[in-house]
Design a protein around this motif. Structure first.
Motif, mmCIF file in Angstrom:
data_model
loop_
_atom_site.group_PDB
_atom_site.id
_atom_site.type_symbol
_atom_site.label_atom_id
_atom_site.label_comp_id
_atom_site.label_asym_id
_atom_site.label_seq_id
_atom_site.Cartn_x
_atom_site.Cartn_y
_atom_site.Cartn_z
ATOM 1 N N ARG A 196 0.832 -1.201 0.000
ATOM 2 C CA ARG A 196 0.000 0.000 0.000
ATOM 3 C C ARG A 196 0.867 1.252 0.000
ATOM 4 O O ARG A 196 0.569 2.231 -0.695
ATOM 5 C CB ARG A 196 -0.928 -0.005 1.210
ATOM 6 N N LEU A 197 1.929 1.233 0.767
ATOM 7 C CA LEU A 197 2.847 2.374 0.768
ATOM 8 C C LEU A 197 3.488 2.556 -0.611
ATOM 9 O O LEU A 197 3.662 3.692 -1.078
ATOM 10 C CB LEU A 197 3.933 2.178 1.829
ATOM 11 N N ALA A 198 3.826 1.450 -1.266
ATOM 12 C CA ALA A 198 4.418 1.530 -2.600
ATOM 13 C C ALA A 198 3.419 2.096 -3.602
ATOM 14 O O ALA A 198 3.784 2.897 -4.473
ATOM 15 C CB ALA A 198 4.901 0.150 -3.043
ATOM 16 N N SER A 199 2.169 1.688 -3.490
ATOM 17 C CA SER A 199 1.146 2.204 -4.398
ATOM 18 C C SER A 199 0.912 3.691 -4.177
ATOM 19 O O SER A 199 0.741 4.459 -5.134
ATOM 20 C CB SER A 199 -0.159 1.421 -4.202
ATOM 21 N N GLN A 200 0.907 4.115 -2.927
ATOM 22 C CA GLN A 200 0.709 5.534 -2.637
ATOM 23 C C GLN A 200 1.861 6.379 -3.159
ATOM 24 O O GLN A 200 1.669 7.544 -3.511
ATOM 25 C CB GLN A 200 0.545 5.734 -1.135
ATOM 26 N N ALA A 201 3.060 5.795 -3.217
ATOM 27 C CA ALA A 201 4.213 6.542 -3.729
ATOM 28 C C ALA A 201 4.047 6.909 -5.198
ATOM 29 O O ALA A 201 4.635 7.883 -5.663
ATOM 30 C CB ALA A 201 5.493 5.724 -3.538
ATOM 31 N N GLU A 202 3.250 6.141 -5.927
ATOM 32 C CA GLU A 202 3.034 6.409 -7.345
ATOM 33 C C GLU A 202 1.957 7.452 -7.577
ATOM 34 O O GLU A 202 1.868 8.008 -8.674
ATOM 35 C CB GLU A 202 2.665 5.115 -8.071
ATOM 36 N N THR A 203 1.140 7.712 -6.574
ATOM 37 C CA THR A 203 -0.013 8.606 -6.784
ATOM 38 C C THR A 203 -0.064 9.736 -5.753
ATOM 39 O O THR A 203 -1.136 10.260 -5.480
ATOM 40 C CB THR A 203 -1.316 7.787 -6.715
ATOM 41 N N ARG A 204 1.070 10.112 -5.164
ATOM 42 C CA ARG A 204 1.066 11.167 -4.154
ATOM 43 C C ARG A 204 0.688 12.515 -4.758
ATOM 44 O O ARG A 204 -0.002 13.318 -4.133
ATOM 45 C CB ARG A 204 2.437 11.264 -3.481
ATOM 46 N N VAL A 205 1.173 12.788 -5.963
ATOM 47 C CA VAL A 205 0.871 14.065 -6.611
ATOM 48 C C VAL A 205 -0.566 14.039 -7.120
ATOM 49 O O VAL A 205 -1.049 13.013 -7.611
ATOM 50 C CB VAL A 205 1.856 14.320 -7.766
ATOM 51 N N ALA A 206 -1.254 15.159 -6.972
ATOM 52 C CA ALA A 206 -2.628 15.253 -7.434
ATOM 53 C C ALA A 206 -2.719 14.900 -8.919
ATOM 54 O O ALA A 206 -1.808 15.196 -9.701
ATOM 55 C CB ALA A 206 -3.169 16.666 -7.193
ATOM 56 N N ALA A 207 -3.828 14.266 -9.309
ATOM 57 C CA ALA A 207 -3.964 13.754 -10.671
ATOM 58 C C ALA A 207 -3.827 14.862 -11.711
ATOM 59 O O ALA A 207 -3.216 14.669 -12.770
ATOM 60 C CB ALA A 207 -5.314 13.054 -10.822
ATOM 61 N N HIS A 208 -4.380 16.051 -11.421
ATOM 62 C CA HIS A 208 -4.328 17.123 -12.421
ATOM 63 C C HIS A 208 -2.937 17.737 -12.549
ATOM 64 O O HIS A 208 -2.702 18.547 -13.450
ATOM 65 C CB HIS A 208 -5.344 18.217 -12.078
ATOM 66 N N GLU A 209 -1.998 17.356 -11.655
ATOM 67 C CA GLU A 209 -0.634 17.879 -11.732
ATOM 68 C C GLU A 209 0.370 16.781 -12.077
ATOM 69 O O GLU A 209 1.567 17.005 -12.002
ATOM 70 C CB GLU A 209 -0.234 18.520 -10.406
ATOM 71 N N SER A 210 -0.121 15.620 -12.475
ATOM 72 C CA SER A 210 0.767 14.481 -12.733
ATOM 73 C C SER A 210 0.669 14.037 -14.184
ATOM 74 O O SER A 210 -0.392 14.134 -14.818
ATOM 75 C CB SER A 210 0.412 13.313 -11.813
ATOM 76 N N CYS A 211 1.772 13.509 -14.695
ATOM 77 C CA CYS A 211 1.791 12.980 -16.055
ATOM 78 C C CYS A 211 0.990 11.691 -16.184
ATOM 79 O O CYS A 211 0.681 11.274 -17.308
ATOM 80 C CB CYS A 211 3.236 12.727 -16.492
ATOM 81 N N ARG A 212 0.657 11.060 -15.045
ATOM 82 C CA ARG A 212 -0.037 9.773 -15.143
ATOM 83 C C ARG A 212 -1.438 9.924 -15.718
ATOM 84 O O ARG A 212 -1.984 8.984 -16.293
ATOM 85 C CB ARG A 212 -0.101 9.102 -13.773
ATOM 86 N N GLU A 213 -2.038 11.100 -15.545
ATOM 87 C CA GLU A 213 -3.384 11.330 -16.055
ATOM 88 C C GLU A 213 -3.382 12.019 -17.412
ATOM 89 O O GLU A 213 -4.439 12.323 -17.952
ATOM 90 C CB GLU A 213 -4.176 12.187 -15.057
ATOM 91 N N MET A 214 -2.179 12.299 -17.924
ATOM 92 C CA MET A 214 -2.104 12.967 -19.218
ATOM 93 C C MET A 214 -2.473 11.983 -20.329
ATOM 94 O O MET A 214 -2.052 10.820 -20.302
ATOM 95 C CB MET A 214 -0.697 13.519 -19.427
ATOM 96 N N ASP A 215 -3.232 12.455 -21.303
ATOM 97 C CA ASP A 215 -3.659 11.610 -22.417
ATOM 98 C C ASP A 215 -2.499 11.483 -23.404
ATOM 99 O O ASP A 215 -2.296 12.352 -24.271
ATOM 100 C CB ASP A 215 -4.886 12.228 -23.101
ATOM 101 N N ILE A 216 -1.726 10.413 -23.247
ATOM 102 C CA ILE A 216 -0.571 10.220 -24.115
ATOM 103 C C ILE A 216 -1.001 10.018 -25.568
ATOM 104 O O ILE A 216 -0.335 10.480 -26.499
ATOM 105 C CB ILE A 216 0.266 9.018 -23.632
ATOM 106 N N ARG A 217 -2.139 9.368 -25.752
ATOM 107 C CA ARG A 217 -2.605 9.155 -27.127
ATOM 108 C C ARG A 217 -2.935 10.477 -27.812
ATOM 109 O O ARG A 217 -2.655 10.670 -28.994
ATOM 110 C CB ARG A 217 -3.829 8.239 -27.125
ATOM 111 N N LYS A 218 -3.509 11.400 -27.048
ATOM 112 C CA LYS A 218 -3.796 12.719 -27.609
ATOM 113 C C LYS A 218 -2.508 13.449 -27.965
ATOM 114 O O LYS A 218 -2.402 14.081 -29.029
ATOM 115 C CB LYS A 218 -4.611 13.538 -26.603
ATOM 116 N N LEU A 219 -1.520 13.362 -27.076
ATOM 117 C CA LEU A 219 -0.237 13.983 -27.359
ATOM 118 C C LEU A 219 0.427 13.331 -28.564
ATOM 119 O O LEU A 219 1.024 14.027 -29.408
ATOM 120 C CB LEU A 219 0.671 13.872 -26.126
#
Length: 807
Positions: free
Chosen positions: A161-184
């Protein structure tokens, strides 16, 4: 799990009235686990440090962890949590969150009847948390555990759980993880196809459009570079040293430094030696070696090294991505310090660096959340590539970035020698685990949240990437990260404008979009070299002659500015030898075009791939054979009655550097009078105390190093100049405060054995009692002058001593 507004935190109510507890030091002395002299020494250290007495005792090996927490259990009348016999209840942990448990040093252990036992490694804070804990669990009771045991228990029960939280600590709207790579990808593909069609239909039109854009970005970047150089030049004339300015009297803070390591077989042990040269108090230093779970290479290298108490290894569990920012996020909650820093695997920081950082944060505005140091290289002479790399870094960190800071632009951070206020970095959610240039992204996010970054003249040397293809791979990762960072923050340009303001918004466009455009379109600019070489230019027959001359002049002027800026950046005594190599940058920067094309392709093909840079290839064993400088010791002490008129001097040790203890680097902070050496004024002797040593520093362009010849002591200028009456009175008061009679243990009624001359320690003792403060086995009374009293419970305190101390 609790939401952010429900986290465990002290409520704004009057602190509960605590019953008087026996001091932890007294308990340890009564248990026979702590020597009275060590207790006095630790209590003296605590007067100037923001550290618990237990942390000081552990850091200096005065007590064992088992003994300390046994004593804490007695002090708070609590039981010791035995997680090996009774594992913690994960349901209780999940009610407040494993990350919150780490931050608060607590662990809901088990339920006994109607009471929940909460283990804590900071029992002195438990009463502040009790109201909130009671609101969550009902009646709670304290159990004591060590920090090591608490961390191990949390990792066993909630590691994933700690490892999973490390991947999502930054808010979604400020992280590349939520960026639409297909659109880019579609956008980049469309632009490429459009450019290809224009080039096929009208090659000359495509060349004119692309050249025009390249020239526009060139003019903007050159203007910013020139403005930054002038801003830094003005600032370098007026900047004062951190240690020369007025400072508030604050206790030294605990500083945690995270060092991410990955497959560092050659560098791990060297890094430990280099970081060990930091002269910050060990009880306030928390070095975290962050290693991936499947990185057995680095783990084996560290296992073969005897880690000191203030250095530990943190294993990062496997996860969805394997990047440096994810590892930093995971390790952040394990850090102890209020200041959190980052070093790279190959770094060799200057010994005084942490003192400078702590002093800067103590003076700075609370909105200064980050301090960036200067990066340099210790293998610059390896080959042409390492020389050019050194010139580039000198220009960036000594001219461009300080100029950007003074101009009010957003500062893109470097990946190392970064130090943050702990509360600020936690507010931002740490680093974006899905961004391969997390440092540049964090610089923008700090600015968007209203924080500032400042540059500080403290140097960390590292290993220059001196091989061609590894250089290209490293630079392609940086440029790929620039592209992803720019695309992510420009998803909502209007909000970015409102967050940064017009000037800093323009700076982001110039820095990120301008840099990418310059590297990709550089071949169109290189064509202007045809003019001075007398070669025909493809656009000579299309564009007016005067316009071509202007374009060529702009290009040549930008090249002159690049060379001039690099010459200024390398004008220090350490870098002047690089001047003959500065003009060869014309052949160095074109390599970045290949890296930019590779990076843009990876944005589409593998955006989250971290192209690792190998370290230790051309390390040269930096400082590995350098012997520790022997500590300064005091010469033969004189009788107390002669102390008033005796001079303050230092005497070199009798031991040779080769026989000096490797871990002994601290010099006494209080100097005692002697009678057999030439006089030395107090202002000279006071400056000899460490760790504030600047005699070896060279003043560098744009830096804040003290002017040579000027003596700096804790913010006071004690140079050989006319002394004002106020300064003379202050120095007289300091002489009284340093009276050795107030710092020497009280005479004992028993007869002491006559000490003999001891050459191994470099101390000439005399048979007259009491023993010299530097004699073998004597307490370290010279650690601090302010602590002149001994606790009542320490054996050997006589009524005469009490009366004299109270007087």
């Amino acid at each position: 799990m609790l939401s952010a507004t429900q986290r465990v935190s002290p409520i704004p109510s009057p602190a509960p009235r605590l019953r008087s507890r026996k001091p932890i030091g007294q308990i340890l002395v009564e248990m026979g686990e702590l020597a009275p002299g060590d207790l006095v020494r630790a209590a003296a250290m605590r007067q100037r440090e923001d550290a618990r007495i237990g942390d000081i005792l552990l850091a200096h090996g005065m007590v064992s962890e088992r003994a300390l927490y046994t004593a804490l259990a007695r002090q708070f009348n609590a039981e010791i949590a035995r997680f090996d016999q009774s594992p913690p209840d994960v349901r209780l942990i999940d009610r407040i969150g494993a990350d919150e448990c780490l931050r608060r040093g607590i662990l809901p252990w088990r339920q006994a009847g109607g009471t929940v036992l909460v283990a804590s490694c900071r029992p002195e804070q438990f009463e502040e948390l009790r109201p909130r804990l009671t609101g969550i669990f009902g009646p709670v009771r304290l159990a004591v555990t060590s920090e090591t045991a608490l961390h191990e228990a949390l990792l066993k029960s909630r590691q994933r759980r700690l490892a999973s939280q490390a991947e999502t600590r930054v808010a979604a709207h400020e992280s590349c993880r939520e960026m639409d790579i297909r659109k880019l990808t579609r956008l980049m593909s469309s632009l490429a196809v459009l450019g290809l069609l224009i080039a096929l239909i009208s090659p000359l039109t495509a060349a004119i459009l692309l050249t025009s854009w390249a020239v526009i970005t060139l003019v903007i970047s050159t203007a910013l570079k020139l403005a930054a150089a002038f801003a830094q030049a003005r600032n370098s004339k007026t900047r004062q040293s951190t240690f020369a300015s007025k400072r508030n009297k604050t206790a030294l803070p605990i500083v945690s430094i995270m060092v991410p390591l990955f497959k560092e077989r050659e560098i791990a042990t060297r890094l430990i030696k280099r970081v060990s040269r930091l002269n910050y108090p060990r009880e306030l230093l928390d070095i975290c070696l962050v290693v991936e779970e499947d990185d057995t290479v680095t783990q084996e290298a560290i296992a073969g090294t005897d880690l000191p108490r203030w250095m530990r290894q943190i294993i990062v569990p496997r996860g969805g991505v394997k990047t440096k920012p994810r590892a930093l996020n995971f390790a952040l909650d394990f850090c102890r310090g209020s200041i959190v820093g980052i070093y790279d695997a190959e770094d060799a920081p200057e010994p005084e660096q942490i003192h400078k950082i702590a002093a800067h944060f103590a003076q700075a505005d609370p909105k200064v959340a980050c301090v960036q140091g200067i990066l340099d290289f210790y293998n610059a002479r390896t080959n042409w590539l390492s020389r050019c790399f050194t010139v580039e870094y000198a220009t960036w960190f000594r001219v461009i970035l300080p100029g950007y800071e003074k101009m009010g632009l957003t500062v893109p951070l470097g990946g190392t020698t970064l130090f943050f206020r702990r509360d600020a970095i936690e507010e931002l959610g740490g680093w974006d685990a899905h961004n391969v240039t997390e440092d540049a992204d964090l610089g923008i996010r700090l600015a968007r949240h209203g924080y500032r970054t400042e540059l500080l003249h403290t140097v960390t040397e590292e290993e220059a990437n001196c091989r061609l293809w590894p250089w290209v791979k490293q630079r392609s990762r940086w440029l790929k990260g620039y592209a992803m960072t720019y695309a992510m923050h420009m998803q909502k340009p209007g909000k970015l404008w409102r967050d940064l303001g017009p000037w800093r918004f323009f700076g982001v466009q110039a820095l990120f979009l301008g840099a990418l455009s310059q590297f990709v379109l550089a071949p169109f600019l290189w064509s202007f070299w045809m003019f001075p070489l007398g070669l025909p230019h493809p656009m000579r027959g299309v564009l007016p002659h005067d316009l071509l001359v202007v374009l060529g002049a702009v290009f040549l002027f930008s090249e002159v500015i690049t060379i001039a800026t690099s010459m200024v950046a390398t004008s220090t005594s350490k870098h002047k030898w690089l001047w003959p190599w500065v003009p060869t940058l014309h052949f160095y920067y074109p390599l970045a075009t290949l890296a930019a094309l590779k990076g843009l392709w990876e944005v589409v093909s593998k955006p989250y791939y971290w192209d690792k840079t190998a370290h230790g290839i051309d390390d040269h064993g930096f400082h590995e054979e350098t012997e520790a400088e022997p500590p300064l010791v005091l010469s033969d002490p004189i009788a107390p009655e002669a102390a008033e008129n005796a001079p303050f001097v230092l005497k070199k040790p009798l031991i040779s550097p080769g026989n000096a203890p490797a871990n002994e680097k601290r010099a006494p902070l209080v100097l005692y009078p002697t009678r057999d050496e030439a006089p030395m004024p107090l202002r000279e002797a006071a400056e000899a105390a460490r760790p504030f040593v600047f005699d070896g520093l060279q003043p560098e362009s744009g830096g804040s190093a003290p002017v040579p010849g000027r003596r700096l002591t804790f913010g006071l200028d004690l140079s050989r100049g006319p002394q004002t009456p106020a300064l003379r009175r202050a120095m007289d008061a300091a002489t009284v405060a340093l009276d050795p009679e107030r710092l020497r243990p009280a005479p004992q009624p028993d007869i002491r054995p006559t000490p003999e001359q001891t050459e191994e320690l470099g101390v000439l003792t005399t048979p007259a009692p009491p023993p010299a403060v530097n004699a073998p086995g004597a307490p370290d009374w010279a650690h601090v002058a302010a602590f002149a009293e001994r606790p009542d419970f320490v054996p050997g305190v006589s009524p005469i001593d009490k009366g004299r101390d109270s007087a």
